[in-house]
Write a protein that holds these residues in place. Structure first.
Motif, PDB file in Angstrom:
ATOM      1  N   LEU A 184      79.410  86.381  96.730  1.00  0.00           N
ATOM      2  CA  LEU A 184      78.151  85.770  96.310  1.00  0.00           C
ATOM      3  C   LEU A 184      78.015  84.344  96.849  1.00  0.00           C
ATOM      4  O   LEU A 184      78.992  83.648  97.065  1.00  0.00           O
ATOM      5  CB  LEU A 184      78.062  85.708  94.782  1.00  0.00           C
ATOM      6  N   GLU A 185      76.743  83.930  97.011  1.00  0.00           N
ATOM      7  CA  GLU A 185      76.432  82.535  97.330  1.00  0.00           C
ATOM      8  C   GLU A 185      75.091  82.182  96.690  1.00  0.00           C
ATOM      9  O   GLU A 185      74.142  82.976  96.752  1.00  0.00           O
ATOM     10  CB  GLU A 185      76.361  82.323  98.845  1.00  0.00           C
ATOM     11  N   TYR A 186      75.032  81.017  96.073  1.00  0.00           N
ATOM     12  CA  TYR A 186      73.790  80.551  95.438  1.00  0.00           C
ATOM     13  C   TYR A 186      73.049  79.648  96.412  1.00  0.00           C
ATOM     14  O   TYR A 186      73.571  78.607  96.818  1.00  0.00           O
ATOM     15  CB  TYR A 186      74.114  79.800  94.150  1.00  0.00           C
ATOM     16  N   ILE A 187      71.831  80.065  96.797  1.00  0.00           N
ATOM     17  CA  ILE A 187      71.065  79.339  97.815  1.00  0.00           C
ATOM     18  C   ILE A 187      69.623  79.172  97.351  1.00  0.00           C
ATOM     19  O   ILE A 187      68.900  80.168  97.175  1.00  0.00           O
ATOM     20  CB  ILE A 187      71.090  80.083  99.172  1.00  0.00           C
ATOM     21  N   ASP A 188      69.214  77.931  97.147  1.00  0.00           N
ATOM     22  CA  ASP A 188      67.821  77.611  96.811  1.00  0.00           C
ATOM     23  C   ASP A 188      67.273  78.480  95.676  1.00  0.00           C
ATOM     24  O   ASP A 188      66.176  79.053  95.772  1.00  0.00           O
ATOM     25  CB  ASP A 188      66.927  77.750  98.054  1.00  0.00           C
ATOM     26  N   GLY A 189      68.040  78.587  94.604  1.00  0.00           N
ATOM     27  CA  GLY A 189      67.563  79.286  93.415  1.00  0.00           C
ATOM     28  C   GLY A 189      67.754  80.786  93.418  1.00  0.00           C
ATOM     29  O   GLY A 189      67.404  81.452  92.444  1.00  0.00           O
ATOM     30  N   LYS A 190      68.334  81.345  94.484  1.00  0.00           N
ATOM     31  CA  LYS A 190      68.566  82.786  94.573  1.00  0.00           C
ATOM     32  C   LYS A 190      70.054  83.058  94.773  1.00  0.00           C
ATOM     33  O   LYS A 190      70.795  82.222  95.279  1.00  0.00           O
ATOM     34  CB  LYS A 190      67.770  83.419  95.732  1.00  0.00           C
ATOM     35  N   VAL A 191      70.475  84.260  94.394  1.00  0.00           N
ATOM     36  CA  VAL A 191      71.856  84.689  94.621  1.00  0.00           C
ATOM     37  C   VAL A 191      71.885  85.639  95.810  1.00  0.00           C
ATOM     38  O   VAL A 191      71.208  86.679  95.799  1.00  0.00           O
ATOM     39  CB  VAL A 191      72.437  85.393  93.381  1.00  0.00           C
ATOM     40  N   TYR A 192      72.632  85.266  96.830  1.00  0.00           N
ATOM     41  CA  TYR A 192      72.838  86.134  97.994  1.00  0.00           C
ATOM     42  C   TYR A 192      74.130  86.911  97.754  1.00  0.00           C
ATOM     43  O   TYR A 192      75.158  86.315  97.399  1.00  0.00           O
ATOM     44  CB  TYR A 192      72.964  85.311  99.270  1.00  0.00           C
ATOM     45  N   ALA A 193      74.079  88.228  97.961  1.00  0.00           N
ATOM     46  CA  ALA A 193      75.244  89.058  97.659  1.00  0.00           C
ATOM     47  C   ALA A 193      75.499  90.067  98.765  1.00  0.00           C
ATOM     48  O   ALA A 193      74.583  90.782  99.197  1.00  0.00           O
ATOM     49  CB  ALA A 193      75.036  89.803  96.337  1.00  0.00           C
ATOM     50  N   ASN A 194      76.756  90.107  99.231  1.00  0.00           N
ATOM     51  CA  ASN A 194      77.170  91.211 100.094  1.00  0.00           C
ATOM     52  C   ASN A 194      77.174  92.505  99.296  1.00  0.00           C
ATOM     53  O   ASN A 194      77.563  92.509  98.122  1.00  0.00           O
ATOM     54  CB  ASN A 194      78.581  90.985 100.636  1.00  0.00           C
ATOM     55  N   VAL A 195      76.752  93.593  99.894  1.00  0.00           N
ATOM     56  CA  VAL A 195      76.878  94.914  99.293  1.00  0.00           C
ATOM     57  C   VAL A 195      78.073  95.594  99.960  1.00  0.00           C
ATOM     58  O   VAL A 195      78.065  95.834 101.164  1.00  0.00           O
ATOM     59  CB  VAL A 195      75.601  95.752  99.473  1.00  0.00           C
ATOM     60  N   TYR A 196      79.093  95.874  99.177  1.00  0.00           N
ATOM     61  CA  TYR A 196      80.352  96.379  99.709  1.00  0.00           C
ATOM     62  C   TYR A 196      80.157  97.647 100.544  1.00  0.00           C
ATOM     63  O   TYR A 196      79.456  98.575 100.145  1.00  0.00           O
ATOM     64  CB  TYR A 196      81.309  96.662  98.551  1.00  0.00           C
ATOM     65  N   GLN A 197      80.778  97.633 101.735  1.00  0.00           N
ATOM     66  CA  GLN A 197      80.764  98.729 102.705  1.00  0.00           C
ATOM     67  C   GLN A 197      79.385  98.984 103.300  1.00  0.00           C
ATOM     68  O   GLN A 197      79.132 100.051 103.852  1.00  0.00           O
ATOM     69  CB  GLN A 197      81.330 100.023 102.097  1.00  0.00           C
ATOM     70  N   GLN A 198      78.510  97.996 103.206  1.00  0.00           N
ATOM     71  CA  GLN A 198      77.231  98.057 103.897  1.00  0.00           C
ATOM     72  C   GLN A 198      77.033  96.763 104.677  1.00  0.00           C
ATOM     73  O   GLN A 198      77.509  95.711 104.277  1.00  0.00           O
ATOM     74  CB  GLN A 198      76.066  98.247 102.921  1.00  0.00           C
ATOM     75  N   GLU A 199      76.316  96.853 105.781  1.00  0.00           N
ATOM     76  CA  GLU A 199      76.033  95.662 106.582  1.00  0.00           C
ATOM     77  C   GLU A 199      74.765  94.997 106.044  1.00  0.00           C
ATOM     78  O   GLU A 199      73.824  94.721 106.794  1.00  0.00           O
ATOM     79  CB  GLU A 199      75.852  96.051 108.056  1.00  0.00           C
ATOM     80  N   ILE A 200      74.754  94.745 104.752  1.00  0.00           N
ATOM     81  CA  ILE A 200      73.563  94.250 104.078  1.00  0.00           C
ATOM     82  C   ILE A 200      73.917  93.109 103.136  1.00  0.00           C
ATOM     83  O   ILE A 200      74.946  93.154 102.445  1.00  0.00           O
ATOM     84  CB  ILE A 200      72.869  95.387 103.285  1.00  0.00           C
ATOM     85  N   ILE A 201      73.053  92.103 103.111  1.00  0.00           N
ATOM     86  CA  ILE A 201      73.084  91.067 102.086  1.00  0.00           C
ATOM     87  C   ILE A 201      71.768  91.168 101.325  1.00  0.00           C
ATOM     88  O   ILE A 201      70.696  91.235 101.934  1.00  0.00           O
ATOM     89  CB  ILE A 201      73.233  89.662 102.701  1.00  0.00           C
ATOM     90  N   VAL A 202      71.850  91.222 100.001  1.00  0.00           N
ATOM     91  CA  VAL A 202      70.632  91.259  99.194  1.00  0.00           C
ATOM     92  C   VAL A 202      70.397  89.886  98.579  1.00  0.00           C
ATOM     93  O   VAL A 202      71.340  89.150  98.262  1.00  0.00           O
ATOM     94  CB  VAL A 202      70.697  92.333  98.092  1.00  0.00           C
ATOM     95  N   ILE A 203      69.131  89.539  98.426  1.00  0.00           N
ATOM     96  CA  ILE A 203      68.719  88.261  97.849  1.00  0.00           C
ATOM     97  C   ILE A 203      68.161  88.545  96.466  1.00  0.00           C
ATOM     98  O   ILE A 203      67.148  89.240  96.317  1.00  0.00           O
ATOM     99  CB  ILE A 203      67.676  87.569  98.729  1.00  0.00           C
TER     100      ILE A 203
END
Length: 345
Positions: free
Chosen positions: A267-286
């Motif tokens: 996880l990373e907190y950026i400008d009021g949102k949480v960015y998260a890696n989705v395990y075993q996917q090439e995706i980051i969700v906001i």
């Protein structure tokens, strides 16, 4: 005799009609359909089929909490904004003629479609291909990184430009390092299955304390929003921890327009949102940390293909330079760390 027979048929038919009118079927929800997906923010009419036209009262509830009590068979309105995302259980208890009956149903409340992003690589930096990246954070010109695996776990300070390890400390062999974050002058590092978080001095990496998790299953990702730590455990939940004690104080479930988003990882907190890696996917969700709604989705397929293995080589690691507004990503055992720019699709 013929006339009497006709009369008998008429009477029988009349009785059948009366019987049908007095047996209209069971008490049940006719709107919305059970299992229906409903957009967050929508106001939905709850309508019942009543076996009898006369009732004393009807108590409508959402997730066991009373929504409204009525004295007639009219519909009531369910405002989804007041109850949040996810599965919502509906019930209606009817009191009539000294008896009671109850109907059940359920709906899924989901957010609007998330925005989709691609990426543009702005810079590429060297990264230790022996680092099993679990946590990543950039602060004051230094990249902080936790590397996992039993008997190999480490906490490190790394030079961004060269990838050189400036300082490191090994964890005890019994610990598998996971996500980490910086809270003031301390580093909080999760362990995977040991249900304990380790606390280190940010300057010298000496351990100064520890705390145990609450109800969350495992230790996966961790970030800090300036007030609370936010933790993932591999499910679709985010947990909010007291920044001083580590106690779990609340949690939210994360959903996109398709349903629950499981396997939330680093996880990373950026400008009021949480960015998260989705395990075993090439995706980051906001993620909106208030509602749990996925508002954006970053597709990073094709960014790193160097001798990729199907497992233990996943995208994992998000860091942000809050001063220069730079977004960094890497993965487990990757030889490169990337600065990227989002491109809306």
């Amino acid at each position: 005799m013929k006339n009497k027979s006709i009369l008998g048929l008429v009477v029988t038919a009349a009785l059948m009609v009366v019987g049908c009118k007095t047996q209209k079927g069971k008490l049940e929800f006719v709107h919305p359909d059970s299992g229906k997906r409903i957009a967050y923010g929508e106001e939905v009419k709850l309508t019942l089929n009543f076996p009898n036209a006369v009732v004393d009262s009807v108590v409508y509830s959402i997730d066991g909490n009373v929504l409204e009590t009525k004295r007639d068979t009219g519909s009531v309105v369910f405002d989804t904004k007041k109850y949040g995302l996810g599965d919502r259980s509906l019930s209606a208890k009817v009191y009539a003629e000294g008896k009671e009956d109850i109907a059940y149903s359920n709906v899924m409340v989901l957010p609007p479609n998330a925005k989709n992003y691609g990426f543009e690589v702005v810079n590429t930096f060297p990264h230790d291909d022996q680092s099993f990246t679990q946590g990543l954070q950039f602060q004051d010109g230094v990249m902080y990184e936790s590397s996992g695996r039993y008997e190999k776990s480490q906490l490190r300070k790394v030079d961004l430009q060269t990838g050189k390890v400036l300082q490191s400390i090994a964890l005890e062999d019994k610990y598998f390092a996971e996500g980490m974050t910086i809270v003031d002058d301390k580093i909080v590092l999760l362990t995977w299955l040991e249900h304990v978080a380790l606390i280190y001095d940010k300057h010298n990496l000496k351990q100064t304390g520890a705390f145990n998790y609450g109800s969350s299953k495992e230790g996966w990702g961790l970030t800090y929003d300036g007030e609370k730590m936010i933790k993932s455990d591999g499910t679709n939940r985010l947990y909010f921890l007291n920044a001083k004690t580590g106690a779990e104080e609340s949690s939210i479930a994360v959903y996109d327009e398709n349903g629950a988003v499981d396997n939330l990882n680093e996880l990373e907190y950026i400008d009021g949102k949480v960015y998260a890696n989705v395990y075993q996917q090439e995706i980051i969700v906001i993620i909106n940390p208030v509602s749990g709604a996925v508002e954006g989705r970053i597709n990073l397929v094709g960014m790193y293909n160097e001798n990729r293995k199907p497992v233990d080589n996943e995208l994992n690691g998000i860091a942000y330079d809050h001063k220069a507004k730079r977004l960094f990503v890497t993965g487990k055992l990757w030889s490169s760390l990337f600065e990227i720019k989002l491109v809306e699709r």
